[in-house]
Design a protein around this motif. Sequence first.
Motif, mmCIF file in Angstrom:
data_model
loop_
_atom_site.group_PDB
_atom_site.id
_atom_site.type_symbol
_atom_site.label_atom_id
_atom_site.label_comp_id
_atom_site.label_asym_id
_atom_site.label_seq_id
_atom_site.Cartn_x
_atom_site.Cartn_y
_atom_site.Cartn_z
ATOM 1 N N VAL A 6 0.608 -1.224 0.023
ATOM 2 C CA VAL A 6 0.257 -0.298 0.273
ATOM 3 C C VAL A 6 1.062 1.012 -0.167
ATOM 4 N N ASP A 7 1.924 0.981 0.175
ATOM 5 C CA ASP A 7 2.581 2.650 0.483
ATOM 6 C C ASP A 7 3.041 3.499 -1.034
ATOM 7 N N GLN A 8 2.067 4.102 -0.899
ATOM 8 C CA GLN A 8 2.460 5.118 -1.725
ATOM 9 C C GLN A 8 3.861 5.594 -2.719
ATOM 10 N N ASP A 9 4.391 5.613 -1.254
ATOM 11 C CA ASP A 9 5.964 6.334 -1.498
ATOM 12 C C ASP A 9 6.450 5.203 -2.404
ATOM 13 N N PHE A 10 6.540 3.557 -1.930
ATOM 14 C CA PHE A 10 6.969 2.817 -3.192
ATOM 15 C C PHE A 10 6.623 3.063 -4.211
ATOM 16 N N TYR A 11 5.759 2.832 -4.436
ATOM 17 C CA TYR A 11 4.574 3.254 -6.544
ATOM 18 C C TYR A 11 5.242 3.777 -6.834
ATOM 19 N N GLN A 12 5.364 5.420 -5.968
ATOM 20 C CA GLN A 12 6.052 6.394 -6.533
ATOM 21 C C GLN A 12 7.624 5.910 -7.335
ATOM 22 N N ARG A 13 8.570 6.027 -6.327
ATOM 23 C CA ARG A 13 9.581 5.322 -6.868
ATOM 24 C C ARG A 13 10.450 3.887 -7.723
ATOM 25 N N ASN A 14 8.658 3.218 -7.901
ATOM 26 C CA ASN A 14 9.487 1.801 -8.312
ATOM 27 C C ASN A 14 8.403 0.970 -9.053
ATOM 28 N N GLY A 15 7.190 1.887 -9.114
ATOM 29 C CA GLY A 15 6.447 0.897 -9.476
ATOM 30 C C GLY A 15 5.442 0.157 -8.882
ATOM 31 N N ALA A 16 4.570 -1.250 -9.635
ATOM 32 C CA ALA A 16 4.447 -2.060 -8.654
ATOM 33 C C ALA A 16 5.518 -2.715 -7.402
ATOM 34 N N PRO A 17 5.413 -3.010 -6.642
ATOM 35 C CA PRO A 17 6.344 -4.466 -5.797
ATOM 36 C C PRO A 17 6.101 -5.517 -6.211
ATOM 37 N N HIS A 18 6.974 -5.808 -7.008
ATOM 38 C CA HIS A 18 6.636 -6.912 -8.135
ATOM 39 C C HIS A 18 7.525 -8.347 -7.278
ATOM 40 N N ASP A 19 8.640 -7.578 -6.853
ATOM 41 C CA ASP A 19 8.667 -8.630 -5.387
ATOM 42 C C ASP A 19 8.408 -9.569 -4.137
ATOM 43 N N GLN A 20 7.195 -8.613 -4.103
ATOM 44 C CA GLN A 20 6.548 -9.014 -2.924
ATOM 45 C C GLN A 20 5.389 -9.777 -2.924
ATOM 46 N N LEU A 21 5.246 -9.212 -4.498
ATOM 47 C CA LEU A 21 3.894 -10.377 -5.090
ATOM 48 C C LEU A 21 4.023 -11.709 -5.456
ATOM 49 N N ALA A 22 5.218 -11.210 -6.169
ATOM 50 C CA ALA A 22 5.981 -13.262 -7.093
ATOM 51 C C ALA A 22 5.854 -13.858 -5.674
ATOM 52 N N TRP A 23 6.943 -12.951 -4.285
ATOM 53 C CA TRP A 23 6.812 -14.462 -3.252
ATOM 54 C C TRP A 23 5.202 -14.640 -2.672
ATOM 55 N N LEU A 24 4.583 -13.259 -2.858
ATOM 56 C CA LEU A 24 3.072 -13.826 -1.956
ATOM 57 C C LEU A 24 2.512 -14.635 -3.098
ATOM 58 N N ARG A 25 2.393 -14.653 -3.688
ATOM 59 C CA ARG A 25 2.323 -15.571 -5.081
ATOM 60 C C ARG A 25 2.558 -16.975 -5.018
ATOM 61 N N ALA A 26 4.020 -17.432 -4.657
ATOM 62 C CA ALA A 26 4.359 -18.699 -3.820
ATOM 63 C C ALA A 26 4.265 -18.754 -2.823
ATOM 64 N N ASN A 27 4.234 -17.759 -2.357
ATOM 65 C CA ASN A 27 3.822 -18.342 -0.347
ATOM 66 C C ASN A 27 3.218 -17.692 0.137
ATOM 67 N N ALA A 28 2.427 -17.591 0.090
ATOM 68 C CA ALA A 28 1.117 -16.574 0.440
ATOM 69 C C ALA A 28 -0.259 -16.191 -0.400
ATOM 70 N N PRO A 29 -0.879 -17.030 -1.544
ATOM 71 C CA PRO A 29 -1.343 -16.443 -2.791
ATOM 72 C C PRO A 29 -2.778 -15.388 -1.792
ATOM 73 N N VAL A 30 -3.296 -15.924 -0.871
ATOM 74 C CA VAL A 30 -3.915 -15.290 -0.216
ATOM 75 C C VAL A 30 -3.541 -14.763 1.078
ATOM 76 N N TYR A 31 -3.109 -13.152 1.444
ATOM 77 C CA TYR A 31 -2.861 -12.492 2.644
ATOM 78 C C TYR A 31 -2.923 -12.105 3.593
ATOM 79 N N ARG A 32 -2.959 -11.714 4.615
ATOM 80 C CA ARG A 32 -3.325 -11.193 5.486
ATOM 81 C C ARG A 32 -2.731 -10.100 5.927
ATOM 82 N N HIS A 33 -2.960 -9.217 5.348
ATOM 83 C CA HIS A 33 -2.048 -7.898 5.007
ATOM 84 C C HIS A 33 -2.146 -6.682 6.601
#
Length: 401
Positions: A6-33
């Motif tokens: 959700v960190d908007q500053d991260f999105y502004q600097r980098n775009g979507a957090p693809h490293d985090q999203l890839a980890w979630l797909r592999a390890n916790a695809p429905v994740y309690r944030h």
Amino acid sequence: MDIDLVDQDFYQRNGAPHDQLAWLRANAPVYRHKGDEERGWPGFWAVTRHADVVHVSRRSDLFSSSRKLALFNEMPEDQRALQRLMMLNQDPPEHTRRRSLVNRGFTPRMIGALEQHIRDICHELVDEAKGRESVDFVRDFAAPLPLYVICELLGAPVEDRDKIFNWSNQMIGAEDPDYAADPSEGPDAAMQVYAYANALAAERRARPREDIATKLIMPDAAGETLTEEEFDLFVLLLVVAGNETTRNAASGGMLAFFEHPEQWRRLVADRSLARTAADEIVRWVSPVNLFRRTATTDTTIGGQEVKEDDKIVVFYSSANRDEEVFADPYTFDIGRDPNPQIGFGGGGAHFCLGNHLAKLELRVLFEVLAERLPNLAQAGPARRLRSNFINGIKDLPVTLS
């Protein structure tokens, strides 16, 4: 891994957090944030796999767009009541009725008839850009194209496009100081769109034309029509959805070509690739990053139990990189076919009404650019929008030759 989607500053600097999203797909695809009490939103379930995003999208009976609305941020109930008049925040059967009325303006015949007009606009944009000392891809290509098309659909004067552009920026860019220095600017812009729509509807009732605005205020075969509030909210939705998605797909697509110059060379050599390139651009960019749903009952998503009233957030940026669906998902490949991207939604009631129009605009724009500006090059860094909702680019300096 620390997860913060959700960190908007991260999105502004980098775009979507693809490293985090890839980890979630592999390890916790429905994740309690985790939630954020300070900013007023609760914890939620982050849905990251393609199949699960499609499931949530297609089951409006289990995952409501209306109960707590479709946008991420929380809103008081008195404000939700007005927002539920917008299709985006409705469930069937109300949504079905509204969609059937609005569909009259988006038939394949009506959209197909726009192709030559869109091509003419693109050539005009190239002609205008060639006369400028400095050229910005967003300002000179990606932003004006959908605004011209929206004006055409509504039968609005082309000179109104700058007003529409500014209103859209203020509503979508509420968390970006470049667009909305004051939190009141977003709601103020929305009220100006309502007033604009009201005046437009009054004009069309007095003097009907062959445009979508006239079609929507006139009764259909069964005598059904949009109410005044419904029409105003549809125009608001068109101003945002019809502008922001195409504009940011186009600018994000151009940045992808700069980062993958071999793909640009492919398109210049074979402009027929623009047809598949449009889908690949939408997959790669995912101009809308997320939407929110609310569970209407205790149920499961991908084997994970969720409770009634739980907040569910689907991440299209993640689904469009799902390794189980896309071969080499981190490769930008304009010839990718098939391409089951879900950048326009995962199907179901809320599948993007204007998806055919958006892809037509992208296809024609990149055909014209590859034909007339084959040596288009990046001339400075891209600046991203501060938003976790829209994967947007504010500036992309270019040279034409």
